[in-house]
Design a protein around this motif. Structure first.
Motif, mmCIF file in Angstrom:
data_model
loop_
_atom_site.group_PDB
_atom_site.id
_atom_site.type_symbol
_atom_site.label_atom_id
_atom_site.label_comp_id
_atom_site.label_asym_id
_atom_site.label_seq_id
_atom_site.Cartn_x
_atom_site.Cartn_y
_atom_site.Cartn_z
ATOM 1 N N ASN A 18 0.656 -0.717 0.142
ATOM 2 C CA ASN A 18 0.507 0.119 -0.007
ATOM 3 C C ASN A 18 0.984 1.011 0.345
ATOM 4 O O ASN A 18 0.487 2.497 -0.501
ATOM 5 C CB ASN A 18 -0.979 -0.219 1.514
ATOM 6 C CG ASN A 18 -1.717 -0.831 1.056
ATOM 7 O OD1 ASN A 18 -2.974 -1.700 0.049
ATOM 8 N ND2 ASN A 18 -3.323 -1.586 1.976
ATOM 9 N N GLN A 19 1.726 1.171 0.440
ATOM 10 C CA GLN A 19 2.910 2.125 0.667
ATOM 11 C C GLN A 19 3.374 2.541 -0.773
ATOM 12 O O GLN A 19 3.924 4.201 -1.028
ATOM 13 C CB GLN A 19 3.412 2.194 1.373
ATOM 14 C CG GLN A 19 4.740 3.304 1.887
ATOM 15 C CD GLN A 19 4.425 4.585 2.676
ATOM 16 O OE1 GLN A 19 2.897 4.837 3.284
ATOM 17 N NE2 GLN A 19 5.221 5.929 1.957
ATOM 18 N N TYR A 22 1.183 4.138 -3.006
ATOM 19 C CA TYR A 22 0.242 5.599 -2.773
ATOM 20 C C TYR A 22 2.327 6.342 -3.645
ATOM 21 O O TYR A 22 2.111 7.212 -3.718
ATOM 22 C CB TYR A 22 0.555 5.274 -1.098
ATOM 23 C CG TYR A 22 0.058 7.072 -0.651
ATOM 24 C CD1 TYR A 22 -0.801 7.175 -1.454
ATOM 25 C CD2 TYR A 22 1.513 6.970 -0.207
ATOM 26 C CE1 TYR A 22 -0.836 8.513 -0.652
ATOM 27 C CE2 TYR A 22 1.083 8.696 0.391
ATOM 28 C CZ TYR A 22 0.258 9.464 -0.109
ATOM 29 O OH TYR A 22 -0.015 10.842 0.008
ATOM 30 N N ASP A 58 -10.122 -4.745 0.643
ATOM 31 C CA ASP A 58 -8.663 -4.163 1.074
ATOM 32 C C ASP A 58 -7.048 -4.420 0.285
ATOM 33 O O ASP A 58 -6.127 -4.294 0.077
ATOM 34 C CB ASP A 58 -8.991 -3.212 2.093
ATOM 35 C CG ASP A 58 -7.815 -4.008 3.094
ATOM 36 O OD1 ASP A 58 -8.321 -5.534 3.883
ATOM 37 O OD2 ASP A 58 -7.032 -3.513 3.915
ATOM 38 N N SER A 154 -4.840 4.288 -7.953
ATOM 39 C CA SER A 154 -4.764 5.882 -6.695
ATOM 40 C C SER A 154 -6.171 5.455 -6.280
ATOM 41 O O SER A 154 -6.426 6.947 -5.230
ATOM 42 C CB SER A 154 -4.364 7.042 -7.866
ATOM 43 O OG SER A 154 -5.576 6.563 -9.361
ATOM 44 N N PRO A 156 -7.204 4.716 -2.190
ATOM 45 C CA PRO A 156 -6.825 3.883 -1.765
ATOM 46 C C PRO A 156 -8.192 2.507 -0.921
ATOM 47 O O PRO A 156 -9.007 3.094 -1.377
ATOM 48 C CB PRO A 156 -6.808 4.436 -0.042
ATOM 49 C CG PRO A 156 -7.564 5.387 -1.225
ATOM 50 C CD PRO A 156 -7.746 6.226 -2.112
ATOM 51 N N LEU A 159 -8.086 3.723 4.263
ATOM 52 C CA LEU A 159 -7.271 4.804 4.271
ATOM 53 C C LEU A 159 -7.091 5.217 5.654
ATOM 54 O O LEU A 159 -6.236 4.148 6.136
ATOM 55 C CB LEU A 159 -8.636 5.641 4.794
ATOM 56 C CG LEU A 159 -10.131 5.953 4.082
ATOM 57 C CD1 LEU A 159 -10.909 7.076 4.296
ATOM 58 C CD2 LEU A 159 -9.304 6.074 2.622
ATOM 59 N N ARG A 160 -5.448 6.006 6.168
ATOM 60 C CA ARG A 160 -4.461 6.326 6.487
ATOM 61 C C ARG A 160 -5.398 6.179 8.067
ATOM 62 O O ARG A 160 -4.761 6.401 9.107
ATOM 63 C CB ARG A 160 -3.830 7.366 6.290
ATOM 64 C CG ARG A 160 -2.429 6.852 5.149
ATOM 65 C CD ARG A 160 -1.810 8.232 4.968
ATOM 66 N NE ARG A 160 -1.129 7.566 3.617
ATOM 67 C CZ ARG A 160 -0.258 8.164 3.437
ATOM 68 N NH1 ARG A 160 0.517 9.367 4.198
ATOM 69 N NH2 ARG A 160 0.650 7.305 2.349
ATOM 70 N N GLY A 246 -4.864 10.267 2.132
ATOM 71 C CA GLY A 246 -4.194 9.075 1.219
ATOM 72 C C GLY A 246 -4.593 8.914 -0.016
ATOM 73 O O GLY A 246 -4.545 8.251 -0.950
#
Length: 669
Positions: A18-19, A22, A58, A154, A156, A159-160, A246
Motif C-alpha cells: 500500500n505504501q 501510494y 482491501d 490511485s 485507496p 484509508l490512513r 491518502g
C-alpha cells in the motif's frame, strides 16, 4: 508456514505494498523498482491462495480484477451530486464574483482547480475501508461500479485513518493510456474510442473487471460529500483532509483573493492545457469558506458558490483529403469531410459533417484544401472555413452526384429542400438505416442490437425489414463476430421484451416521414390502436392540435402502401404489441389538477425526474407539454442548464418553476 505466521506476513505485505502503491500512483515518487513491487505482490498472492481466509476486500491483490458482473445495481446518492453553472468568458466570471460579493461581502476567497475531463464518481468508506463506489448518474441515482473502481490503483482500499466518509472525484484515462488502448483496438480491427472521457466511461461500465483493470485509469478526488461531518470549515481544508487520508488530489490548484487573480489563473491554463498528461475542459472556481457557501446556497440546478469555466472551442488546421457521401434513413445524401487525422479538444478527428451541397459551395470547399476545424461545444467536429491563400492549384472541385451512391437511383431535390434525396424505397442504405432507427433507444429500444450488429445481419441477408428482427435465431446470432452465448441470450431477451412496448415506440420506430417521437405519442394516445390510425383520414388527423397537413398526408400515404400493410400484419402475427399502453389524457371536466388544460414547457436537465417522466406525469393530469415557448405557454419548468427557452419565458413574462415546485404540485395532484 502456519496460519499465525501467514497472518503476520500478510499484514506486513499489505502495509508495504500500500505504501509503495501510494508513492507511485499518488505522490508520483516511487521508492522501489517495479520488480520489487511485483515480487512482493506475487508473494502475497501465493499466501492468499494457500490461506484463502486471509484474502480481504482491501488486499492489494483485489486491484487486478477477475470478477464478472451480471449487471450494475442502482445507487441512491444520499447527498445529490450536483452539476455546476458554466462561464464561457471573462465577463461571466466577473458577473459570478459580483453575485458572490453581493451575498457575502468583499472578504472571500476562491479555490481554483483544473476541471478534469472524465467521469464523476462517489466513493464511500466505513471505518477507513472502501465499501462502495458509484457513478454520478442523474445526480440522485447512479450505478454501483465498486468492483471496477477497486482496480484503479490511485483509489485507496483502506484509508490512513479509520474514518467513515463519502468523497467525490473524477476518474479519467491519461493521454498515454488512451493512445495505447486505441493502438491495441486498431490492431484488433476494433472501433477506437473517440476521446479519453469516453474511454474512461466505457472502461468503468465493463462487466468484466479484468478489462477495467487493464485500462490504466486514474482519479483525482476533489470534494467531501458531507463537509460538516468531516469537521472542516473550508474547501481548501477539505482538500487537505483528502491528502492526509491518502487520496489523490490535483495539486495544480490555487487560492485566489480576487476575481482578477482567478482570471489570470484561467488564462495561464488555457495556454498550458495541451502540455498536461490528461485532458481538461476548463477550470472550477469555488468559494473557499463553507459558511459562505451555506449563505450563498443553491439555485434549482446548481450551487451559487461555484462555477465551471469552459474553454473556448479549440480550432486546428488540417487537410481535407476527400468528401464521402452517406445515405440516411429518409434518403437524404449527406457529404462528410474526410480529414488528415488531427487532435482537437482531446479527440483525434478524421471526419466532419458538411451538411449539404449548398454549404460546400458557400464555404468554397475543395478536396485538398487546408481547412480550419473545431469541435462545436467540444463535441461535434465542424469545418469552419478554408485557408484559400494556401492553395497550390492542385485542389479539386467537388461535384455532388446525380445518382445515389448506394443504389444508383437518380437523386432528386424536393421543392423547398436543399438536400438531395434518393427516393428509391428499396435503397439498401435506407433500409439499413431504417433498421438501426427501429431498434434505437427512443424507438423499440432493443439493447445489444446496435449499428454494427445490424450491419452484419443486413450484409449476411439475415434481415431485410424490421419483422425479420423477430425471426432471428440463436444459431444465426452466434455466427456473428464477437457474439458469445451470454451476449446472444441477452439480445434475444431484449428482442422478445420489445414486443410488449407501447404503440408510440412502434410508430416512431417505423420511421414514418415527419413523425417524430412526440407526434408518435400524440397519435398513439389519440387513436389507441395501430388499426385505428391506419384507417384515419387526413381530416381526422389534422383535427388533432399538433398534426399539420404535411404530416397528415405522409401518414395517410404510408398506410396506403401494400408493402406497409403486409409488414404490419406480419408484426402483429409475430406478437408485437400494436396498442397504446401509456396513461390516458385526462379531460378538463374530469381533472381538478393545476396542470389541466395548461400548456407547459420543460427545459434544462431535471435532477429527480427524467424529462419523459415529468412529461408523462403532467399529461396524466391533463396538461399539454410543448417543445417551444410562446405567448400561449402557461408555465415553464426550468432545470439545470436551461437556456434560450428560459430566457424567452422571462422575456414574455411566463411563470417559471423549478423542479422542486413541480414535484410539490405533482404530489398535491
Amino acid at each position: 508456514m502456519d496460519l499465525q505466521t501467514a497472518e503476520k506476513e500478510v499484514k506486513e505485505l499489505h502495509q508495504r505494498l500500500n505504501q509503495y502503491n501510494y508513492e507511485y500512483h499518488v505522490l508520483d515518487k516511487p521508492s522501489v523498482p517495479d520488480s520489487e513491487y511485483d515480487r512482493l505482490m506475487q508473494q502475497l498472492i501465493q499466501i492468499e491462495e494457500r490461506f484463502p481466509q486471509l484474502k480481504t476486500s482491501d488486499s492489494p491483490t483485489q486491484r487486478v480484477g477477475g470478477q464478472v458482473l451480471d449487471l450494475f445495481e442502482k445507487v441512491q446518492h444520499e447527498i445529490p451530486m450536483l452539476s455546476l453553472g458554466n462561464a464561457f468568458n471573462e465577463q461571466d466570471l466577473v458577473d459570478f464574483d459580483r453575485r458572490v460579493t453581493q451575498a457575502v461581502g468583499m472578504d472571500h476567497s476562491y479555490v481554483c482547480e483544473l476541471k478534469i475531463d472524465g467521469l464523476a464518481v462517489s466513493l464511500r468508506y466505513e471505518n477507513g475501508l472502501f465499501i462502495r463506489g458509484a457513478t454520478r448518474g442523474d445526480g440522485t441515482t447512479g450505478e454501483d461500479i465498486t468492483a471496477n473502481l477497486r482496480t484503479i490503483r490511485s483509489i485507496p482500499l483502506r484509508l490512513r485513518e479509520p474514518v467513515s466518509i463519502e468523497v467525490r472525484g473524477e476518474v479519467f484515462m491519461p493521454k498515454r493510456s488512451f493512445e495505447a488502448l486505441n493502438r491495441l483496438k486498431k490492431e484488433r480491427e476494433e472501433e477506437p474510442f473517440a476521446n479519453p472521457r469516453n474511454a474512461a466511461a466505457g472502461s468503468l461500465r465493463q462487466l468484466d473487471t479484468k478489462i477495467a483493470a487493464s485500462r490504466n485509469l486514474d482519479v483525482f478526488l476533489y470534494s467531501i460529500a458531507n463537509t460538516e461531518a468531516a469537521g472542516v470549515d473550508s474547501h481548501s481544508g477539505a482538500l487537505e483532509l483528502l491528502d492526509r487520508l491518502g487520496f489523490k488530489t490535483n495539486k495544480e490548484r490555487k487560492m485566489c483573493k480576487t476575481i482578477e487573480e482567478v482570471i489570470e489563473f484561467v488564462a495561464g491554463w488555457a495556454e498550458k492545457r495541451p502540455h498536461l498528461p490528461y485532458e481538461i475542459d476548463g477550470l472550477v472556481i469555488k468559494v473557499d469558506s463553507l459558511e459562505q457557501q451555506r449563505i450563498l446556497g443553491f439555485t434549482a440546478k446548481s450551487p451559487r458558490w461555484a462555477i465551471a469555466y469552459k474553454f473556448p472551442a479549440e480550432e486546428v488546421v488540417t487537410i481535407l483529403k476527400d468528401i464521402e457521401l452517406s445515405v440516411g434513413r429518409t434518403g437524404v445524401v449527406t457529404p462528410t469531410a474526410i480529414l488528415e487525422p488531427v487532435r482537437v479538444a482531446g479527440t483525434t478527428v478524421q471526419r466532419a459533417s458538411l451538411h449539404n451541397e449548398d454549404l460546400i459551395r458557400e464555404k468554397d470547399i475543395k478536396i485538398g484544401d487546408q481547412v480550419v476545424v473545431k469541435k462545436a461545444g467540444d463535441i461535434i467536429p465542424e469545418v469552419v472555413n478554408v485557408l484559400a491563400d494556401s492553395r497550390t492549384g492542385k485542389e479539386i472541385d467537388f461535384q455532388m452526384p446525380t445518382h445515389c451512391p448506394e443504389c444508383e437511383s437518380e437523386l432528386v431535390r424536393l421543392e423547398g429542400e436543399v438536400a438531395l434525396r434518393c427516393i428509391n424505397p428499396k435503397c439498401p442504405a435506407q433500409i439499413r438505416e431504417g433498421l438501426i432507427h427501429f431498434v434505437s433507444r427512443d424507438a423499440m429500444n432493443i439493447d445489444g442490437l446496435g449499428e454494427k450488429v445490424i450491419g452484419q445481419l443486413f450484409s449476411a441477408q439475415l434481415i431485410e425489414d424490421v419483422a425479420d428482427i423477430y425471426k432471428l435465431t440463436r444459431e444465426q446470432l452466434l455466427a456473428l463476430e464477437r457474439m458469445g452465448e451470454k451476449s446472444v441470450s441477452n439480445l434475444l431477451q431484449a428482442i422478445e421484451a420489445s414486443k410488449s412496448n407501447s404503440l408510440e415506440r412502434l410508430l416512431f420506430g417505423l420511421g414514418i416521414r415527419h413523425v417524430g417521437a412526440k407526434a408518435a405519442k400524440t397519435l398513439a394516445m389519440e387513436f389507441n390502436t395501430l388499426d385505428n390510425l391506419a384507417e384515419a383520414t387526413s381530416e381526422q388527423l389534422t383535427a388533432i392540435n399538433e398534426i399539420g397537413d404535411k404530416m397528415a398526408d405522409s401518414i395517410v400515404s404510408y398506410f396506403e402502401l401494400e408493402e406497409v400493410k403486409d409488414l404490419l400484419e406480419e408484426l402483429k402475427a409475430i406478437g408485437v404489441n400494436t396498442e397504446y399502453k401509456g396513461p390516458k389524457p385526462v379531460s378538463l371536466e374530469e381533472s381538478t389538477s393545476f396542470f389541466a388544460g395548461k400548456t407547459i414547457v420543460l427545459t434544462g436537465k431535471l435532477e429527480q425526474l427524467s424529462r419523459n417522466e415529468a412529461k408523462e406525469e403532467i399529461e396524466k393530469l391533463g396538461g399539454k407539454v410543448s417543445g417551444s415557448v410562446s405567448k400561449k405557454t402557461d408555465l415553464v419548468i426550468a432545470g439545470e442548464d436551461a437556456g434560450s427557452k428560459l430566457s424567452k419565458a422571462e422575456e414574455l413574462g411566463v411563470e417559471v418553476w423549478n423542479e422542486e415546485k413541480l414535484i410539490d404540485e405533482l404530489k398535491k395532484s
